[in-house]
Design a protein around this motif. Structure first.
Motif, short mmCIF file in Angstrom:
data_model
loop_
_atom_site.label_atom_id
_atom_site.label_comp_id
_atom_site.label_asym_id
_atom_site.label_seq_id
_atom_site.Cartn_x
_atom_site.Cartn_y
_atom_site.Cartn_z
N ARG A 205 0.81 -1.22 0.00
CA ARG A 205 0.00 0.00 0.00
C ARG A 205 0.84 1.27 0.00
O ARG A 205 0.35 2.34 -0.36
CB ARG A 205 -0.93 0.02 1.22
N MET B 97 -2.96 8.58 -1.80
CA MET B 97 -4.32 8.29 -1.33
C MET B 97 -5.06 9.60 -1.09
O MET B 97 -4.46 10.62 -0.78
CB MET B 97 -4.26 7.52 -0.01
N GLN B 101 -9.02 8.03 2.22
CA GLN B 101 -8.23 6.79 2.23
C GLN B 101 -7.13 6.85 3.28
O GLN B 101 -6.83 5.86 3.95
CB GLN B 101 -7.61 6.54 0.85
N ASN B 102 -6.54 8.05 3.43
CA ASN B 102 -5.54 8.24 4.46
C ASN B 102 -6.11 7.98 5.84
O ASN B 102 -5.50 7.31 6.66
CB ASN B 102 -5.00 9.67 4.41
N PHE B 105 -6.90 4.29 6.46
CA PHE B 105 -5.76 3.36 6.46
C PHE B 105 -5.52 2.69 7.82
O PHE B 105 -5.42 1.46 7.89
CB PHE B 105 -4.50 4.08 5.97
N GLU B 108 -8.19 0.05 8.45
CA GLU B 108 -8.09 -1.14 7.60
C GLU B 108 -7.01 -2.10 8.11
O GLU B 108 -7.00 -3.27 7.75
CB GLU B 108 -7.77 -0.73 6.15
#
Lengths: 296, 369
Positions: A205, B97, B101-102, B105, B108
């Motif tokens: 990622r 990102m 999304q940051n 993160f 996740e």
């Protein structure tokens, strides 16, 4: 404004003239040759204009074999060499001691002559009346049957060619990727660790997206380079590649021009343009994908 | 959750590979950060404050000493297991990102029974974004944000996993002056609303003083003084702390105590009961000067700067260590700018005496010599 535009053109002029003479004109000439049927280079005459040269080349079993060989080479070596280079670069970036030494070792193949490496590969793989070669000795040690890698079955020869190509292109890719990895700010890794990411997730990622511009550069140039492969095959299997069944597209073009069966610049031109079309298409596809995926 | 540092020490190998010397970044540091407080780690650059923060986060392993989060010894726990949120000086937002999304993160990455459903993750991310007021920026990439917005996004990312401790490394240093003031208040508000134990590193004493519940002043890797900002300001333990806190800075003079009187030059400027005789270093806060024609401390007058509420009187004195003395006096005291000298009385609680050699604070009756 107009004046400065003129100045810019003036600066560009030498390279434009050079490119015109040595790139654009020959390219057009190749196109012309490829359309001239029955062209004779000695008398500079031809019998007609048409697509016969393309039809001939596309039906020539030697050309079809060369296309097959080239595609196999591309499909195997580009992903394998890029993947291996990425792994090795990651390894090189994570070790502390002796990093410089290993970098140098991994870079050595790059400064070694292709034909010299070919010679080494011959010693490793070639069967002679006196010895089966190092690799066969190893295979024998593990109880396998010896294989003639240079003059034996097709898959064995292809294996050696791919092995050799990967070995040759690896150092440059490692060089590019280690510097790409070094340019990633360490804070991103620290941030990801504090955010609870595992090593693999950080790689997938954070690391890969961060170096994706360089990865795609390597993939695109890797494709182009592999499609234009020729000398690697010569280094391993000699100049009569059609007989060995290991010819590549560029090899075919060369043979059509200068080989034992040569003297057909029209066929060579047609083959060259087919190669150009293939490389062009693949590169456009690559760029298209990279636009969507790469984070510049 | 409170944080306890015990004898924390961190050595780095010297940059020069041949020398065997080590750089001592943090030296035997011990203090406790009380639960739910906002603590400022304060010191000049190179004093080891960022290293201390990295040790708390787990990014660095201490050479010696231990760290406790509450009752748990976390000294050997890796950063991903510590449950801390860390905001980097350069924010370290992942550039590829979006803000959302940051922020997602860290969520996740949760594993096992802590794993969240997609909806929960989005809800938590939006809550965090609401808290720092960046809801309308969630679809942008970090490069499309201003410095202040990036800062907020980084804080949201650190807060979204509901850390036990929030760590901020120089949170305001990349912002311009106006934004800095605003973000400072914001930081305070976010900390109050969440009640998370927060440690932030800064070299800016004003920043630390203005929002911290407690400040920890560090120098050369060790603790000099800790306490509530006003306490530390009013009662510095040494010359370094006295000099480091306060703007304009404290004025430092060479002086001497003779028969329980403090002399600067030939003048006995103040009574110094119970202080032992001998040379001292005198620190006088700018607000410790009171203009009084009948006073005891005479200085050369360089200039008067009127700043509305206050007046800044710039003076000179032969025993002063530095360029010019700055005294802040109330505008009601008229200082005649045309005169060559100005005479002050000193407020005793704004005057500190220090040992000339060690810089340690001298206190009446129990001098350090």
């Amino acid at each position: 404004m107009k004046k400065s535009g003129l100045k810019a053109w003036l600066y560009l002029l030498p390279s434009l003239i050079f490119l015109g003479f040595f790139m654009v004109y020959p390219l057009v000439d190749v196109l012309v040759y490829s359309l001239e049927e029955g062209y004779n280079s000695a008398s500079q005459t031809f019998s007609g204009v048409g697509l016969y040269n393309y039809a001939y080349v596309l039906r020539d079993p030697y050309f079809l074999q060369a296309v097959k060989n080239t595609f196999i080479l591309v499909i195997i070596t580009v992903p394998v060499s890029t993947g291996l280079a990425l792994l090795i670069s990651l390894g090189l970036s994570s070790i502390g001691k002796l990093r410089e030494l290993f970098r140098t070792i991994y870079f050595l193949p790059y400064v070694t002559n292709t034909l010299a490496v070919g010679l080494v590969f011959m010693i490793l793989f070639k069967k002679t009346p006196y010895t089966d070669g190092m690799v066969n000795m190893l295979i024998g040690l593990f109880g396998g049957k010896s294989v003639d890698f240079i003059e034996g079955p097709y898959w064995a020869k292809m294996f050696v060619l791919c092995f050799y190509t990967v070995w040759i292109v690896l150092p440059f890719k490692i060089l590019i990727l280690t510097s790409a990895l070094a340019s990633v700010n360490k804070d991103y890794y620290s941030a990801a660790r504090v955010d609870g990411a595992s090593g693999f997730r950080i790689f997938a990622r954070i690391t890969v997206p961060m170096i994706s511009p360089m990865l795609f550069y390597l993939i695109i140039t890797g494709f182009i380079g592999a499609f234009k492969a020729y000398s690697d095959s010569v280094a391993l299997f000699g100049t009569n590649l059609n007989a060995a069944g290991m010819n590549t597209i560029v090899g075919y073009i060369y043979d059509m021009l200068y080989g034992d069966s040569g003297g057909y610049p029209s066929y060579a031109s047609a083959a060259a343009l087919i190669l150009f079309a293939i490389v062009f298409t693949i590169t456009v596809i690559n760029l298209f994908i990279s636009r969507k995926k790469v984070n510049a | 959750m409170n944080v306890i540092l015990m004898g924390l020490t961190k050595h780095f190998p010297s940059k020069n590979k041949r020398s065997k010397e080590v750089v001592v970044a943090v030296d035997d540091l011990s203090f406790e950060i009380p639960d739910g407080q906002l603590v400022g780690l304060l010191g000049p650059s190179g004093c080891g404050k960022t290293t201390t923060l990295n040790l708390i986060s787990g990014l660095e392993k201490p050479t010696a000493g231990s760290i406790f989060f509450g009752k748990d010894d976390v000294t050997t726990v890796p950063p991903e297991m510590r449950g801390v949120g860390l905001v980097f000086q350069n924010y370290a937002l992942y550039p590829h990102m979006t803000v959302l999304q940051n922020i997602l993160f860290p969520l996740e990455n949760l594993k096992g029974d802590k794993k969240l459903s997609k909806e929960e993750m989005l809800k938590r991310a939006h809550d965090a974004a609401d808290l720092v007021q960046i809801t309308e920026l969630l679809e942008r990439k970090p490069a499309e944000l201003s410095g202040g917005q990036q800062q907020r996004a980084a804080i949201a990312r650190a807060l979204v996993k509901m850390p036990k401790i929030l760590l901020l490394d120089e949170p305001l240093s990349n912002l311009d002056a106006r934004l800095r003031l605003q973000t400072r208040e914001e930081l305070r508000r976010i900390q109050r609303e969440t009640g998370i134990t927060t440690v932030f590193v800064t070299h800016d004493q004003e920043e630390a003083m203005s929002i911290s519940d407690m400040i920890v002043v560090m120098k050369d890797g060790s603790l000099n003084q800790k306490g509530r900002p006003q306490e530390v300001y009013d009662d510095p333990v040494n010359l370094f702390v006295a000099k480091f806190l306060g703007n304009p800075p404290i004025n430092v003079f060479r002086g001497e105590v003779r028969n329980e009187k403090l002399f600067i030059g030939q003048e006995a400027v103040m009574d110094a009961p119970l202080y032992p005789n001998g040379p001292v270093t005198v620190g006088i806060r700018p607000e410790g000067f009171v203009p009084n024609d009948g006073g005891r401390f005479t200085c050369g007058l360089v200039g008067v700067e009127v700043m509305g509420r206050d007046t800044s009187v710039v003076c000179s004195h032969p025993e002063f260590e530095g360029a010019s003395i700055r005294a802040i006096v109330s505008s009601e005291n008229n200082v005649d700018a045309s005169k060559k000298t100005v005479v002050f009385d000193l407020k005793p609680n704004k005057v500190f005496l220090f040992d000339v050699d060690t810089g340690r604070r001298l206190r009446p009756g129990r001098g350090s010599r």
